[in-house]
Design a protein around this motif. Structure first.
Motif, PDB file in Angstrom:
ATOM      1  N   PRO A  14       0.883  -1.168  -0.098  1.00 22.60           N
ATOM      2  CA  PRO A  14      -0.179   0.026   0.071  1.00 22.60           C
ATOM      3  C   PRO A  14       0.782   1.296   0.039  1.00 22.60           C
ATOM      4  N   TYR A  15       0.193   2.603  -0.206  1.00 21.34           N
ATOM      5  CA  TYR A  15       0.960   3.560  -0.329  1.00 21.34           C
ATOM      6  C   TYR A  15       1.202   4.021   1.290  1.00 21.34           C
ATOM      7  N   ARG A  16       2.583   4.566   1.624  1.00 25.43           N
ATOM      8  CA  ARG A  16       2.701   4.762   3.094  1.00 25.43           C
ATOM      9  C   ARG A  16       3.450   5.994   2.942  1.00 25.43           C
ATOM     10  N   ALA A  17       3.654   6.818   4.186  1.00 24.36           N
ATOM     11  CA  ALA A  17       4.084   8.070   3.982  1.00 24.36           C
ATOM     12  C   ALA A  17       4.398   8.507   5.282  1.00 24.36           C
ATOM     13  N   GLU A  18       5.446   9.612   5.446  1.00 27.58           N
ATOM     14  CA  GLU A  18       5.866  10.271   6.686  1.00 27.58           C
ATOM     15  C   GLU A  18       5.085  11.571   6.622  1.00 27.58           C
TER      16      GLU A  18
ATOM     17  N   ARG B 133       9.868  17.825   9.876  1.00 23.92           N
ATOM     18  CA  ARG B 133       9.547  16.807  11.087  1.00 23.92           C
ATOM     19  C   ARG B 133       9.282  17.531  12.093  1.00 23.92           C
ATOM     20  N   ILE B 134       8.552  16.765  13.198  1.00 24.81           N
ATOM     21  CA  ILE B 134       8.461  17.098  14.607  1.00 24.81           C
ATOM     22  C   ILE B 134       9.583  16.733  15.465  1.00 24.81           C
ATOM     23  N   PRO B 135      10.417  17.477  16.101  1.00 25.34           N
ATOM     24  CA  PRO B 135      11.550  17.086  16.736  1.00 25.34           C
ATOM     25  C   PRO B 135      11.416  15.932  17.618  1.00 25.34           C
ATOM     26  N   GLY B 136      12.073  14.958  17.583  1.00 21.47           N
ATOM     27  CA  GLY B 136      11.986  13.671  18.394  1.00 21.47           C
ATOM     28  C   GLY B 136      11.149  12.680  17.971  1.00 21.47           C
ATOM     29  N   LEU B 137      10.238  13.068  16.927  1.00 16.96           N
ATOM     30  CA  LEU B 137       8.852  12.196  16.629  1.00 16.96           C
ATOM     31  C   LEU B 137       9.163  11.883  15.126  1.00 16.96           C
TER      32      LEU B 137
ATOM     33  N   PRO C 284      17.583  11.581  11.730  1.00 18.87           N
ATOM     34  CA  PRO C 284      18.731  11.919  12.769  1.00 18.87           C
ATOM     35  C   PRO C 284      18.661  11.300  14.169  1.00 18.87           C
ATOM     36  N   GLU C 285      19.194  11.588  14.637  1.00 23.89           N
ATOM     37  CA  GLU C 285      19.362  10.733  16.214  1.00 23.89           C
ATOM     38  C   GLU C 285      18.548  11.610  17.025  1.00 23.89           C
ATOM     39  N   GLY C 286      17.982  11.088  18.152  1.00 22.61           N
ATOM     40  CA  GLY C 286      17.059  11.717  18.878  1.00 22.61           C
ATOM     41  C   GLY C 286      15.540  11.393  18.745  1.00 22.61           C
ATOM     42  N   ILE C 287      15.264  10.388  18.015  1.00 25.28           N
ATOM     43  CA  ILE C 287      13.746  10.050  17.589  1.00 25.28           C
ATOM     44  C   ILE C 287      13.580   9.292  18.998  1.00 25.28           C
ATOM     45  N   SER C 288      12.315   9.591  19.570  1.00 31.06           N
ATOM     46  CA  SER C 288      11.934   8.986  20.998  1.00 31.06           C
ATOM     47  C   SER C 288      10.894   8.053  20.774  1.00 31.06           C
ATOM     48  N   HIS C 289       9.993   8.494  19.798  1.00 30.74           N
ATOM     49  CA  HIS C 289       8.800   7.701  19.395  1.00 30.74           C
ATOM     50  C   HIS C 289       8.394   7.718  17.899  1.00 30.74           C
ATOM     51  N   VAL C 290       7.720   6.518  17.668  1.00 29.43           N
ATOM     52  CA  VAL C 290       7.251   6.394  16.097  1.00 29.43           C
ATOM     53  C   VAL C 290       5.776   6.567  16.400  1.00 29.43           C
ATOM     54  N   VAL C 291       5.204   7.600  15.817  1.00 30.65           N
ATOM     55  CA  VAL C 291       3.758   7.621  15.902  1.00 30.65           C
ATOM     56  C   VAL C 291       3.062   7.120  14.489  1.00 30.65           C
ATOM     57  N   LEU C 292       2.195   6.052  14.695  1.00 29.29           N
ATOM     58  CA  LEU C 292       1.338   5.584  13.568  1.00 29.29           C
ATOM     59  C   LEU C 292       0.237   6.066  13.369  1.00 29.29           C
ATOM     60  N   ALA C 293      -0.024   6.979  12.296  1.00 32.51           N
ATOM     61  CA  ALA C 293      -1.085   7.461  12.024  1.00 32.51           C
ATOM     62  C   ALA C 293      -2.122   6.395  11.369  1.00 32.51           C
ATOM     63  N   ALA C 294      -2.935   5.741  12.365  1.00 30.53           N
ATOM     64  CA  ALA C 294      -3.655   4.503  11.980  1.00 30.53           C
ATOM     65  C   ALA C 294      -5.058   4.550  11.500  1.00 30.53           C
ATOM     66  N   GLU C 295      -5.629   5.739  11.268  1.00 31.79           N
ATOM     67  CA  GLU C 295      -6.982   5.740  10.601  1.00 31.79           C
ATOM     68  C   GLU C 295      -7.002   4.990   9.669  1.00 31.79           C
ATOM     69  N   PRO C 296      -6.226   4.799   8.487  1.00 32.13           N
ATOM     70  CA  PRO C 296      -6.499   3.999   7.503  1.00 32.13           C
ATOM     71  C   PRO C 296      -6.424   2.204   7.750  1.00 32.13           C
ATOM     72  N   ILE C 297      -5.891   1.989   8.986  1.00 31.08           N
ATOM     73  CA  ILE C 297      -5.891   0.647   9.317  1.00 31.08           C
ATOM     74  C   ILE C 297      -7.275   0.367   9.818  1.00 31.08           C
ATOM     75  N   THR C 298      -7.848  -0.388   8.950  1.00 28.08           N
ATOM     76  CA  THR C 298      -9.276  -0.853   9.364  1.00 28.08           C
ATOM     77  C   THR C 298      -9.449  -2.312   9.656  1.00 28.08           C
ATOM     78  N   GLY C 299      -8.413  -3.026   9.861  1.00 26.75           N
ATOM     79  CA  GLY C 299      -8.312  -4.348  10.474  1.00 26.75           C
ATOM     80  C   GLY C 299      -6.836  -5.083  10.729  1.00 26.75           C
TER      81      GLY C 299
END
Length: 563
Positions: free
Chosen positions: A426-430, A451-455, A484-499
């Protein structure tokens, strides 16, 4: 269920009866006029499509009268004309002609059995609430099918149009026609009658006359044949059997039913798809809706009754229904009037057809085939989607070469494979934030988004299942390695994930473990409630605690950036 409730349930199914209970007297004049106008098309169209299906012309009248009367009693649509259809004719011929072994009586019996099987399948489908199954016939498949059918139908009518004796399927007829043309076997009177009939069919459409061109073609060719004594020079329909529709199922066996069952399933699917689209379109113009399951049941009952009484499979007519609507039809009484007039014709004037040339009936079918083709739709799809164009071409070539039903099945399989392919990869994006633009946006499409710093905010546009769980994992790892260094969290924008299934869940857990080893947390934003419930139900409560879920991406950014 109480007796009154049971009676109401039964009456709900008899939609036509309920409509007649509320029938207004002032509608009768409109319905009689519309039914009379409809009659002018019912006779020639029914006979022509019977001929196209390899059946005696009179069976087309049986397949016209019976469904109109049945549908008037149980049909849910206010105005819908049922009857033989040019798009179904090749499917019917392909199913019954090989089994008939040249016997006209057996051909009629097999056609009746085929209609009964179609009806039974539709009634069963309605009981199982399968009214949405026609979604398998996507627009690309229907475009390919209809354009291929238009060619096959036209080819099958060339022998009658040119006055050449030929039998077999459309391609065999085309080969014999080619040979006949080269050998000078073409009948000039037949050709002239056919061309004249096509002209008379076309002219009223161009000039926007109210008189149906088919009526002009039939009446005109009959007059010419009678006055000039062409009955011996061209093939004519001949005198119709005088009488009412009667059972004609002799000489068939259970093995015939088994052999016809696959064809019946395909015909049922196509007939209901066409009828359902037509029915819903008419209802939408009036601000109404029609139940797909009730429409399927009514069409099934009409097919079964038609098969019992000497007819063959039929569907809603996209050519005759507009005639009834334009003539002012108010209810299914229009179909009743039209069918009664057809019955009167069969009883009182069956000899009229002794002057009706087969070339004229061929012209009627060819004109209908031309109307089926949608070259503009083909061009539009070719411009819009490469993968759907492949499905359309597969349906087109499959129907032309390997057979109608086989071609449709191949196209359906390709369409499903294309769907799986898109879900697999599927299509995927940052996502990033762009100044002056609310929300979070695809950085590939919004170069100014940062990018949001750290995310690391990512979006995955498909349900998670066994085929793409690892794709999500690889996507996250790749972007994290490039970040870059300093990423503390991966935020998965999950609205398209229906199952999500168990295999994808394992891939998600593996991804979370890998991220944890890197000191990075995995959280979800906008994950749908049912998917979240399933994820937790599958045993991940201890791993994905409530603080891993956020209602929006903004909420996740505020909480994690401040944290």
């Amino acid at each position: 269920m109480s007796a009154p409730t049971a009676r109401r349930s039964t009456m709900d199914r008899l939609s036509g009866v309920l409509a007649l209970k509320g029938y207004k007297r002032e509608w009768l004049r409109h319905d009689v006029v519309a039914g009379s106008a409809l009659f002018a098309l019912l006779v020639p169209a029914g006979m022509a499509y019977a001929q196209a299906a390899g059946l005696p012309p009179v069976t087309g009248l049986y397949a016209t009268v019976v469904p109109l009367l049945v549908y008037a009693v149980i049909g849910p649509s206010r105005v819908l004309v049922l009857g033989p259809d040019s798009a179904l004719a090749p499917l019917i011929a392909a199913a019954i002609v090989p089994l008939a072994a040249g016997s006209s009586e057996r051909t009629v019996a097999l056609a009746g059995l085929l209609a009964i099987l179609v009806g039974v399948l539709m009634l069963a489908g309605s009981a199982l609430r399968l009214g949405t199954i026609t979604g398998l016939l996507s627009k690309p498949i229907r475009l390919g099918y209809l354009n291929a059918i238009a060619l096959l139908v036209a080819f099958s009518q060339l022998p009658a149009f040119l006055g050449i004796e030929a039998d077999g399927d459309a391609w065999q007829k085309l080969a014999k026609v080619t040979s006949g043309v080269l050998n000078g076997a073409v009948s000039l009177p037949a050709v002239l009658l056919g061309i004249g009939s096509l002209a008379l069919i076309r002219v009223p459409r161009l000039l926007k006359w109210k008189v149906p061109g088919v009526l002009l073609a039939v009446v005109g060719s009959c007059i010419v044949t009678a006055v000039w004594g062409l009955g011996d020079a061209v093939k004519v329909t001949g005198v119709l059997p005088q009488g009412l529709p009667m059972p004609a199922l002799g000489g068939i066996f259970w093995t015939d039913a088994l052999l016809l069952l696959p064809a019946a399933a395909g015909i049922a699917l196509m007939a209901f798809a066409d009828t359902g689209v037509l029915s819903q379109s008419l209802a939408a113009k009036e601000g109404r809706r029609v139940s797909g399951n009730r429409e399927m049941a009514a069409l099934g009952a009409a097919n079964a009754a038609t098969g019992l009484l000497g007819g063959f499979p039929m569907s809603g007519s996209a050519s005759r229904t507009p005639v009834a609507v334009d003539a002012g039809a108010k209810s299914q009484m229009t179909g009743v009037v039209g069918s009664v007039l057809v019955l009167a014709f069969m009883l009182l004037a069956p000899g009229v057809t002794r002057y009706l040339p087969s070339a004229t009936l061929a012209a009627v079918v060819i004109a209908a085939a031309v109307a089926l083709a949608e070259p503009a739709g083909v061009r539009r799809l070719l411009r819009m989607s490469r993968s759907e164009s492949v499905v359309m071409l597969a349906a087109f070539l499959g129907v032309l070469t390997v057979g109608v039903l086989q071609g449709i099945l191949v196209a359906i399989a390709l369409a499903l494979l294309d769907f799986v392919r898109r879900a697999w990869d599927p299509y995927r994006a940052e996502l990033g934030s762009e100044e002056g633009l609310p929300g979070y946006h695809d950085r590939a499409r919004h170069p100014k988004a940062i990018r949001i710093p750290g995310l690391l905010i990512l979006r995955f546009d498909a349900p998670l299942f066994f085929g793409n769980g690892h794709v999500l994992g690889a996507f996250v790892r790749e972007l994290l390695d490039e970040s870059p260094e300093g990423i503390s969290h991966v935020v998965l924008a999950a609205e398209p994930i229906t199952g999500i299934d168990t295999t994808a869940l394992d891939d998600l857990v593996t991804l979370d473990e890998w991220l944890s080893s890197k000191g990075v947390g995995l959280v979800f934003a906008e994950l749908k409630g049912p998917v979240k419930d399933k994820l937790l139900r599958l045993g991940t409560t201890a791993r994905f605690t409530p603080d891993h879920f956020f209602p929006t991406i903004g909420a996740a950014v505020r909480a994690l950036r401040n944290g």
